[in-house]
Scaffold this motif. Structure first.
Motif, PDB file in Angstrom:
ATOM      1  N   UNK A 440     -36.153  63.068 113.658  1.00 28.70           N
ATOM      2  CA  UNK A 440     -34.730  63.352 113.864  1.00 28.70           C
ATOM      3  C   UNK A 440     -34.124  62.180 114.623  1.00 28.70           C
ATOM      4  N   UNK A 441     -32.908  61.812 114.269  1.00 33.30           N
ATOM      5  CA  UNK A 441     -32.202  60.725 114.933  1.00 33.30           C
ATOM      6  C   UNK A 441     -30.777  61.178 115.242  1.00 33.30           C
ATOM      7  N   UNK A 442     -30.536  61.438 116.522  1.00 34.55           N
ATOM      8  CA  UNK A 442     -29.215  61.920 116.918  1.00 34.55           C
ATOM      9  C   UNK A 442     -29.151  63.431 116.898  1.00 34.55           C
ATOM     10  N   UNK A 443     -29.610  64.058 117.994  1.00 34.15           N
ATOM     11  CA  UNK A 443     -29.613  65.518 118.097  1.00 34.15           C
ATOM     12  C   UNK A 443     -29.090  65.882 119.481  1.00 34.15           C
ATOM     13  N   UNK A 444     -28.003  66.618 119.539  1.00 28.01           N
ATOM     14  CA  UNK A 444     -27.459  67.085 120.814  1.00 28.01           C
ATOM     15  C   UNK A 444     -27.589  68.597 120.884  1.00 28.01           C
ATOM     16  N   UNK A 445     -28.259  69.060 121.956  1.00 34.83           N
ATOM     17  CA  UNK A 445     -28.454  70.485 122.197  1.00 34.83           C
ATOM     18  C   UNK A 445     -27.708  70.815 123.478  1.00 34.83           C
ATOM     19  N   UNK A 446     -26.667  71.606 123.370  1.00 36.49           N
ATOM     20  CA  UNK A 446     -25.708  71.778 124.465  1.00 36.49           C
ATOM     21  C   UNK A 446     -25.477  73.267 124.735  1.00 36.49           C
ATOM     22  N   UNK A 447     -25.700  73.674 126.013  1.00 40.48           N
ATOM     23  CA  UNK A 447     -25.467  75.061 126.431  1.00 40.48           C
ATOM     24  C   UNK A 447     -26.260  76.035 125.556  1.00 40.48           C
ATOM     25  N   UNK A 466     -38.683  61.305 117.519  1.00 43.01           N
ATOM     26  CA  UNK A 466     -37.236  61.550 117.562  1.00 43.01           C
ATOM     27  C   UNK A 466     -36.542  60.432 118.331  1.00 43.01           C
ATOM     28  N   UNK A 467     -35.274  60.209 117.995  1.00 39.70           N
ATOM     29  CA  UNK A 467     -34.455  59.216 118.668  1.00 39.70           C
ATOM     30  C   UNK A 467     -33.115  59.834 119.050  1.00 39.70           C
ATOM     31  N   UNK A 468     -32.629  59.397 120.215  1.00 39.95           N
ATOM     32  CA  UNK A 468     -31.288  59.796 120.665  1.00 39.95           C
ATOM     33  C   UNK A 468     -31.109  61.307 120.687  1.00 39.95           C
ATOM     34  N   UNK A 469     -32.047  61.998 121.347  1.00 41.15           N
ATOM     35  CA  UNK A 469     -31.954  63.444 121.542  1.00 41.15           C
ATOM     36  C   UNK A 469     -31.429  63.711 122.944  1.00 41.15           C
ATOM     37  N   UNK A 470     -30.427  64.565 123.051  1.00 35.38           N
ATOM     38  CA  UNK A 470     -29.827  64.898 124.338  1.00 35.38           C
ATOM     39  C   UNK A 470     -29.835  66.411 124.534  1.00 35.38           C
ATOM     40  N   UNK A 488     -44.184  64.126 121.529  1.00 39.52           N
ATOM     41  CA  UNK A 488     -45.231  63.541 120.697  1.00 39.52           C
ATOM     42  C   UNK A 488     -44.669  62.319 119.990  1.00 39.52           C
ATOM     43  N   UNK A 489     -45.553  61.345 119.743  1.00 44.12           N
ATOM     44  CA  UNK A 489     -45.099  60.143 119.071  1.00 44.12           C
ATOM     45  C   UNK A 489     -44.030  59.440 119.884  1.00 44.12           C
ATOM     46  N   UNK A 490     -43.209  58.666 119.213  1.00 44.80           N
ATOM     47  CA  UNK A 490     -42.080  58.016 119.875  1.00 44.80           C
ATOM     48  C   UNK A 490     -40.981  59.057 120.082  1.00 44.80           C
ATOM     49  N   UNK A 491     -40.549  59.217 121.333  1.00 49.18           N
ATOM     50  CA  UNK A 491     -39.557  60.239 121.626  1.00 49.18           C
ATOM     51  C   UNK A 491     -38.543  59.706 122.629  1.00 49.18           C
ATOM     52  N   UNK A 492     -37.314  59.667 122.235  1.00 49.39           N
ATOM     53  CA  UNK A 492     -36.209  59.236 123.085  1.00 49.39           C
ATOM     54  C   UNK A 492     -35.371  60.473 123.402  1.00 49.39           C
ATOM     55  N   UNK A 493     -35.664  61.102 124.552  1.00 49.11           N
ATOM     56  CA  UNK A 493     -35.032  62.367 124.916  1.00 49.11           C
ATOM     57  C   UNK A 493     -34.405  62.235 126.298  1.00 49.11           C
ATOM     58  N   UNK A 494     -33.149  62.648 126.408  1.00 47.78           N
ATOM     59  CA  UNK A 494     -32.418  62.590 127.672  1.00 47.78           C
ATOM     60  C   UNK A 494     -32.012  63.999 128.087  1.00 47.78           C
ATOM     61  N   UNK A 495     -32.203  64.286 129.395  1.00 54.66           N
ATOM     62  CA  UNK A 495     -31.841  65.587 129.939  1.00 54.66           C
ATOM     63  C   UNK A 495     -30.655  65.468 130.876  1.00 54.66           C
ATOM     64  N   UNK A 496     -29.800  66.498 130.888  1.00 49.92           N
ATOM     65  CA  UNK A 496     -28.736  66.605 131.877  1.00 49.92           C
ATOM     66  C   UNK A 496     -28.610  68.070 132.274  1.00 49.92           C
ATOM     67  N   UNK A 497     -28.939  68.349 133.525  1.00 54.80           N
ATOM     68  CA  UNK A 497     -28.885  69.703 134.072  1.00 54.80           C
ATOM     69  C   UNK A 497     -29.552  70.712 133.134  1.00 54.80           C
ATOM     70  N   UNK A 498     -30.792  70.412 132.792  1.00 57.94           N
ATOM     71  CA  UNK A 498     -31.513  71.222 131.814  1.00 57.94           C
ATOM     72  C   UNK A 498     -32.959  71.485 132.241  1.00 57.94           C
ATOM     73  N   UNK A 499     -33.419  72.699 131.988  1.00 56.34           N
ATOM     74  CA  UNK A 499     -34.826  73.087 132.080  1.00 56.34           C
ATOM     75  C   UNK A 499     -35.407  72.874 133.481  1.00 56.34           C
ATOM     76  N   UNK A 500     -34.558  72.856 134.482  1.00 56.46           N
ATOM     77  CA  UNK A 500     -35.015  72.632 135.871  1.00 56.46           C
ATOM     78  C   UNK A 500     -35.796  71.334 136.022  1.00 56.46           C
ATOM     79  N   UNK A 501     -35.469  70.358 135.193  1.00 54.61           N
ATOM     80  CA  UNK A 501     -36.094  69.045 135.254  1.00 54.61           C
ATOM     81  C   UNK A 501     -35.072  68.012 135.687  1.00 54.61           C
ATOM     82  N   UNK A 502     -35.525  66.879 136.244  1.00 57.94           N
ATOM     83  CA  UNK A 502     -34.589  65.852 136.693  1.00 57.94           C
ATOM     84  C   UNK A 502     -33.774  65.296 135.529  1.00 57.94           C
ATOM     85  N   UNK A 503     -32.532  64.944 135.831  1.00 63.56           N
ATOM     86  CA  UNK A 503     -31.689  64.295 134.819  1.00 63.56           C
ATOM     87  C   UNK A 503     -32.279  62.930 134.461  1.00 63.56           C
ATOM     88  N   UNK A 504     -32.060  62.544 133.199  1.00 61.68           N
ATOM     89  CA  UNK A 504     -32.513  61.231 132.768  1.00 61.68           C
ATOM     90  C   UNK A 504     -33.456  61.309 131.592  1.00 61.68           C
TER      91      UNK A 504
END
Length: 508
Positions: A440-447, A466-470, A488-504
Motif C-alpha cells: 500500500x502506498x498512501x494510507x491515512x487512518x483517522x479517528x 507499505x509507504x506513507x501510512x499515517x 514487516x518488510x519496508x514500512x513507512x508508518x507515522x503516528x499522531x496521538x494514536x495507540x498510546x505510542x509516541x508521535x512520529x
C-alpha cells in the motif's frame, strides 16, 4: 311529475354518454393494455407468457405505453421487453417462472460476442424470464412480485443455466421500481451495458446475486433491500461481455440494505439463519465492486447503507481495470462474517493477453460502524508486489470484533495469492485482528477505534511493505503483552496521538 321524469332521463343520457366516452378514452389510452384482454388467465397453471408478449407487441405498435398486469398468478416463459414500454405489475400480481424449457416458451441462449472471459451467466441474456436487448425507455414497475420458481438455482451441466429473472443488454433510460423478486435465478437483475439506469425501492430475496450492474454508466440504486445468502447482494462488475473493456462509472448506491438470511425468509419476515447453508459457506449478501473487472470502476459513491448478517464491503480489481474515485460513507454493519472492509488489487487477469495490471486508488471510506465481526479477517487492504494500492483514506470508523485469535495465528504468514480469486477468506485467519495492510502506498487512518468482545492474542495492526501510512487519533484494544502494531518488510508508518505510542515514525 313531468319535470322530474325529464330530469331523470337527462341524467341517464349524461351517464350513458359519459360511460361511452370514458370507455372510448380507456380503449385508446396506451396505459390501458391489460394482459387479460390478450388472453392471460392468471391461475398459475396455464402458461400466460404468450398473452403478455401479445400485449407488449400491441403497446409497441401503438407507439408505447403501459402493459398492465392485474392481480393474479401468471405462469410464464420468456417475456420480451420493447422500447417505450412500462411493464406494470400490480399489487397482488405475481409473474411465476415456469420450468425452463422451450416447450414453456423460454428463448435459447443467443450468440454472444464473447464467452471466453466471464462465466455463462454474463455471456447470455435472452434465455431469461424477462429480457430486453438494445432497447430504450423501458420500465418495470408496480408493487407486484416476480417469482423465479422454475429458474435454475445454480449450474446444471448440459442445460440452460444462465437464466435470470430480469436481463438487460445494451439498453438506455431504464427504470426498475417497487417490485419484489423471489428466487431470481443466476442473477435476479442483470444489466450489461445499460446507461441511465434507475433501480429504486426494489426488494430481492434470492439464491444467487441480487443485482449485477455490469459495464453500466449513470446508475442510481436507492431504497433497495437485497437478501442473497449464497452470493453477492448489490454487485458492480465490468466484464468483457460486450466484447471490449468498458468501465462501470457514475454510480450512486444509497439507502439500501443487504443481508444473508435464508432465501425466502426476508420477504416472509422470518429472517432465518441456518448455520450449515446449502452451499456449505457463510452467508454472502454484501455490496461489492468486482470480481469481474476488465473495464474497472470510476466515480462511484455509496452512502447510508446497512449490512446485516453477511460479508463486508469489497472493492476488487484483478483483471486489469482501474478502480478509482470512490467514496463510501454512513455504513452500519452487524454480524459480519469476514472482512468488514476488503480492498484488493491483484493480477488474476481473466481477459485478453498483454493487458497490464490495473490500479486501485483514490478511495475514501468514512462514518462506518461494524459490530460483532467474525475473527478470521479484519480490514484487509492488499495489493501485490510492484503494484501497490494507492491514496486511501479511512476515517471515523468503529469496529467491534469477536476476538478469540491465538498466538499461533498471530505468527501466520499470509500468502500473496496474486492470481487467485479475490475473497477475504482465501487468505485464511489473518495475524492481525483489526487491520492487515500490504503493498500500500498512501494510507491515512483517522479517528478509528477497534474493540474486542473477547480476548485476542493478535496485534491490532500489521503493516507489510507499505509507504506513507499515517495513523491519526487511532485507538485499539489489545490483550496484555500484545503489541498494538507489527511492521514487516519496508514500512513507512507515522503516528499522531494514536495507540498510546509516541508521535512520529514507527520503526521495525
Amino acid at each position: 311529475m313531468k319535470t322530474t321524469c325529464k330530469t331523470v332521463k337527462l341524467l341517464l343520457m349524461i351517464l350513458i354518454v359519459s360511460s361511452k366516452l370514458a370507455l372510448a378514452i380507456n380503449t385508446h389510452n396506451p396505459g390501458s393494455y391489460n394482459i387479460k384482454d390478450y388472453g392471460a388467465i392468471g391461475d398459475g397453471v396455464n402458461l400466460d407468457s404468450k398473452a403478455i408478449n401479445k400485449a407488449i407487441d400491441a403497446v409497441a405498435m401503438a407507439g408505447g405505453g403501459t402493459v398492465y398486469i392485474p392481480a393474479g398468478n401468471y405462469l410464464s416463459g420468456s417475456i420480451h421487453l420493447k422500447s417505450n414500454i412500462s411493464l406494470f405489475i400490480d399489487q397482488g400480481a405475481t409473474i411465476i417462472a415456469a420450468p425452463v424449457s422451450a416447450a414453456n416458451g423460454y428463448d435459447e441462449e443467443e450468440m454472444s460476442v464473447n464467452t471466453s472471459y466471464q462465466d455463462s451467466g454474463h455471456s447470455h441474456w435472452h434465455n431469461s424470464l424477462i429480457w430486453g436487448d438494445n432497447l430504450h425507455d423501458v420500465s418495470i414497475l408496480g408493487q407486484g412480485t416476480i417469482w423465479g420458481k422454475g429458474l435454475y438455482k445454480d449450474y446444471v451441466k448440459g442445460k440452460q443455466t444462465s437464466n435470470k429473472a430480469i436481463a438487460l443488454y445494451l439498453c438506455r433510460n431504464v427504470n426498475i421500481s417497487d417490485v419484489s423478486i423471489l428466487h431470481g435465478g443466476w442473477f435476479a437483475i442483470l444489466a450489461t451495458g445499460v446507461d441511465n439506469l434507475t433501480i429504486n425501492n426494489v426488494k430481492l430475496d434470492t439464491n444467487r446475486d441480487g443485482m449485477d450492474i455490469d459495464c453500466c454508466r449513470n446508475v442510481h440504486v436507492s431504497n433497495c433491500s437485497v437478501n442473497s445468502p449464497y452470493d453477492d447482494g448489490i454487485c458492480l462488475k465490468s466484464t468483457f461481455g460486450l466484447g471490449f473493456a468498458r468501465a462501470t462509472e457514475n454510480v450512486t448506491i444509497t439507502n439500501c440494505e443487504v443481508s444473508g438470511f435464508d432465501e425466502g425468509s426476508f420477504l416472509d419476515g422470518t429472517y432465518k439463519r441456518t448455520k450449515n447453508s446449502e452451499y456449505g459457506t457463510s452467508p454472502t449478501g454484501r455490496i461489492k465492486l468486482g470480481t469481474e473487472s476488465n473495464g474497472g470502476f470510476k466515480n462511484i459513491t455509496i452512502s447510508n447503507c446497512v449490512f446485516n448478517y453477511c460479508r463486508g464491503l469489497a472493492l476488487e480489481t484483478v483483471d486489469g481495470g482501474l478502480l478509482e474515485d470512490v467514496t463510501i460513507s454512513n455504513i452500519t454493519m452487524r454480524d459480519i462474517v469476514n472482512a468488514p472492509i476488503f480492498l484488493r488489487l491483484a493480477s488474476r487477469m481473466r481477459g485478453p493477453a498483454d493487458v497490464p495490471v490495473g490500479e486501485l486508488r483514490r478511495v475514501i471510506i468514512s462514518n462506518v460502524v461494524a459490530y460483532n465481526v467474525e475473527p478470521g479477517q479484519g480490514v484487509l487492504i492488499s495489493g501485490i508486489p510492484g503494484h501497490p494500492i494507492k491514496d486511501i483514506a479511512l476515517k471515523d470508523i468503529k469496529i467491534y470484533y469477536k476476538g478469540t485469535g491465538t498466538a499461533e495465528q498471530a505468527r501466520r504468514e499470509v500468502p500473496e495469492l496474486e492470481k487467485g480469486y479475490p475473497e477475504p477468506g482465501s487468505f485464511g485467519v489473518l495475524p492481525a485482528y483489526g487491520f492487515f495492510a500490504r503493498h500500500v502506498e498512501g494510507l491515512r487512518i483517522d479517528n478509528v477505534a477497534l474493540n474486542l468482545l473477547n480476548d485476542d492474542q493478535r496485534s491490532a495492526f500489521i503493516f507489510d511493505e507499505v509507504k506513507a501510512v499515517e495513523l491519526h487519533f487511532v485507538k485499539a484494544q489489545v490483550s496484555n503483552g500484545v503489541a498494538p502494531v507489527s511492521l514487516k518488510g519496508m514500512a513507512d508508518v507515522t503516528l499522531f496521538q494514536s495507540l498510546n505510542l509516541p508521535d512520529g515514525k514507527l520503526k521495525n
